[in-house]
Design an enzyme around this catalytic site. Structure first.
Site, short mmCIF file in Angstrom:
data_model
loop_
_atom_site.label_atom_id
_atom_site.label_comp_id
_atom_site.label_asym_id
_atom_site.label_seq_id
_atom_site.Cartn_x
_atom_site.Cartn_y
_atom_site.Cartn_z
N LEU A 209 0.85 -1.19 0.00
CA LEU A 209 0.00 0.00 0.00
C LEU A 209 0.88 1.24 0.00
CD1 LEU A 209 -2.63 -1.01 2.74
CD2 LEU A 209 -2.96 -1.06 0.26
N HIS A 210 0.57 2.20 -0.88
CA HIS A 210 1.35 3.44 -0.87
C HIS A 210 0.57 4.65 -1.33
CE1 HIS A 210 1.63 2.46 -5.15
NE2 HIS A 210 1.95 3.72 -5.36
N ARG A 211 -0.63 4.46 -1.90
CA ARG A 211 -1.34 5.61 -2.45
C ARG A 211 -1.95 6.48 -1.34
NH1 ARG A 211 -1.34 5.59 -7.78
NH2 ARG A 211 -0.94 3.60 -8.81
N ASP A 283 -2.45 -1.53 -3.92
CA ASP A 283 -3.04 -0.38 -4.61
C ASP A 283 -2.13 0.07 -5.75
OD1 ASP A 283 -0.98 0.89 -3.25
OD2 ASP A 283 -2.29 2.06 -1.92
#
Length: 362
Positions: A209-211, A283
């Site tokens: 996850l990074h957004r 994501d």
């Protein structure tokens, strides 16, 4: 001699340009009058972007690193433009080739056009239609000033034609990320975490996850992680954590015996884990492409995607950003009802060959 300047700004860009460099080397050996210089803008600092990384991808290190990391969107864009302009004036070329949708892609395309240098965009035409994503703005600007469009799908072709792009400038070539994946698949490397946790094939999940929509809001991130933990039965959750995510995550106090936070992995290590996972929860757009080719179930925590072929033909499902959506998809997975991948046109490992063949006609 036809001179090409290839631009990369972040780690995924190098996976996209590696096969193009390989193919340029191939045609050079056959006498083609083409040469290239590889420019790394330094947009993303990545400690794993070292000599061994380029060795793994079997490409030479960049001719130059412009070291344009950090700053706001505007500061970084301006820094890249100033430094790339100086570089291009000192090293003129016939074509600037940009890939993907990072800030470097857009900034270097603008500089090239203002210096009257042709621009080619690899991965042109993909659209999420979500203007809250910086990447979507980068795509729209880049494609509005590009001369040659290399596309990954028929839908991307349609998007460009709808924007008035001459079909003669559109080259449906496939996906260079898949060129790299297929070439490197036999070379995947077992990461240390595999032995440390005694992982078993198809008996664990991989999470990335990074957004901003997922990781910038503490309550949302915590709720999503709680839903993931609650609905993945007794399987380990391997989470190679992006530094951006770590800043928020570390303050949430989320601890569980099945949740294992690890440092970001190399390309070959990460894809070893992905290939053998029960499923990937992510994501990332690029990972949805790789899971489709490796026929690994993928749950995407986004409300839109610029890669719909991974859903219509692949193993990807768009779960959304609402944590309540998680349980039904995971229940479906554990029931064995997940779809399997179909062949995606031209995602066959020969994309770079088609790109370089087209460049030689310019």
């Amino acid at each position: 001699m036809y001179k090409v300047t290839i631009v990369a700004g972040a780690r995924p860009n190098f996976m996209k340009i590696a096969p193009i460099i390989h193919e340029i080397h191939n045609v050079q050996k056959k006498g083609a009058l083409i040469d290239y210089r590889l420019v790394h803008t330094g947009q993303h600092y990545d400690k794993k972007l070292s000599g061994s990384f380029f060795e793994q991808l079997q490409i030479p290190e960049p001719h130059v690193n412009l070291e344009c990391g950090g700053g706001t969107q505007a500061e970084q864009t301006a820094n890249i433009m100033v430094k790339f302009e100086k570089y291009l004036l000192d090293n003129p070329c016939d074509l600037v080739l940009v890939v993907g949708d990072v800030t470097s892609t857009m900034a270097c395309a603008v500089v090239a056009q203002k210096l009257k240098t042709k621009v080619a965009h690899v991965e042109a035409g993909i659209r999420s239609n979500d203007w809250s994503m910086p990447e979507e703005i980068n795509r729209l600007i880049t494609d509005s000033i590009t001369n040659y469009f290399f596309t990954t799908s028929e839908l991307a072709n349609q998007n460009l034609k709808a924007n008035g792009i001459d079909k003669e400038k559109i080259f449906f070539v496939g996906n260079t990320m898949i060129d790299t994946l297929l070439k490197q698949r036999p070379n995947f490397v077992k990461p240390q975490v595999w032995n440390d946790l005694d992982l078993q094939e198809k008996e664990y999940f991989v999470i990335t996850l990074h957004r901003p929509a997922n990781v910038d809001h503490e309550n949302s991130l915590k709720a999503m992680m709680q839903e993931i933990i609650a609905n993945t039965q007794d399987l380990p959750l391997i989470f190679p954590m992006h530094p951006r995510t770590a800043k928020i995550f570390n303050s949430l106090g989320i601890v569980h015996e099945r949740l294992h936070i690890v440092d970001p992995l190399s390309y070959l290590e990460f894809n070893y884990l992905v290939e053998k996972a029960k499923a990937v929860i992510t994501d990332s757009g690029g990972i949805t492409e790789e899971t489709t080719i490796m026929n690994v179930p993928c749950l995407t925590l986004r409300d839109n995607t610029e890669r719909p072929e991974t859903i219509t033909l692949g193993t990807n499902e768009l779960v959304g950003t609402n944590p309540d959506n998680m349980a039904p998809y995971l229940n479906k997975l554990f029931k064995g009802d997940w779809k399997t991948a179909n062949e995606i046109p031209l995602w066959d490992g020969n994309t770079a060959e088609r790109i370089v063949s087209a460049i030689l006609t310019f």
